[in-house]
Design an enzyme around this catalytic site. Structure first.
Site, PDB file in Angstrom:
ATOM      1  N   CYS A 127       3.589  80.588  61.327  1.00 34.27           N
ATOM      2  CA  CYS A 127       4.633  79.949  62.151  1.00 34.27           C
ATOM      3  C   CYS A 127       6.040  80.410  61.772  1.00 34.27           C
ATOM      4  O   CYS A 127       7.006  79.929  62.350  1.00 34.27           O
ATOM      5  CB  CYS A 127       4.532  78.429  62.056  1.00 34.27           C
ATOM      6  N   CYS A 147       8.917  80.352  44.315  1.00 30.26           N
ATOM      7  CA  CYS A 147       9.724  79.151  44.166  1.00 30.26           C
ATOM      8  C   CYS A 147       9.814  78.498  45.551  1.00 30.26           C
ATOM      9  O   CYS A 147      10.482  79.017  46.433  1.00 30.26           O
ATOM     10  CB  CYS A 147      11.093  79.586  43.658  1.00 30.26           C
TER      11      CYS A 147
HETATM   12 ZN   LIG Z   1       3.235  77.640  58.996  1.00 26.36          ZN
END
Ligand SMILES: [Zn+2]
Length: 158
Positions: A127, A147
């Site tokens: 996404c 991180c």
């Molecule tokens: Zn995603």
């Protein structure tokens, strides 16, 4: 079939033209749930700020910074599995840190030159949601430190 896809592209063309968001030129690689308004409905305000606007949660405040349960951390935007508790460690940075993703193909690396620094940004490969950055000061065997913002993650307990 042909007529259907013609109508669909016509629809996409018209809707892209109406919301004023067409100047970014990325209309080709978005899927149907990927418009700005849909993300605003789907995500909390903070999730939207981090995932869609590349924000950063305040250090030491994230839900998963001190989280030690066994399971998989998935994308808060689309549930793509991203990191496992097995590769999580305490880097002392104030953000959840991992030395390896579940699968390299589940994330994407992007060069980030913001704030006068050269960093590698990590986004979800499904996404394109912003997750965090990767640095080369992690533990063995990879030497990498992913991180990651807790806000960008959901947790699936095993
Ligand atoms: Zn995603």
């Amino acid at each position: 079939m042909k007529l259907q896809s013609y109508i669909l592209s016509l629809f996409l063309f018209i809707s892209a033209g109406c919301d004023g968001q067409n100047n970014s030129g990325n209309i080709q690689n978005v899927n149907s749930m990927d418009t700005k308004d849909n993300w605003k409905d789907k995500l909390t305000k903070e999730e939207y700020r981090v995932l869609r606007e590349k924000g950063t949660e305040r250090a030491f405040t994230g839900e998963f910074y001190k989280h030690e349960e066994t399971g998989v951390y998935v994308c808060a935007g689309c549930a793509n599995p991203l990191f496992s508790s097995e590769e999580k460690y305490d880097s002392g940075s104030g953000w959840p840190s991992f030395w390896k993703p579940v699968d390299n193909s589940n994330i994407k690396e992007i060069t980030d030159n913001s704030f006068g620094m050269k960093r590698i940004e990590i986004v979800c490969s499904k996404c394109d949601g912003h997750l965090g950055h990767v640095f080369e000061d992690g533990p063995r065997p990879t030497g990498l430190r992913y991180c990651i913002n807790s806000v960008s993650l959901d947790f699936e307990k095993k």
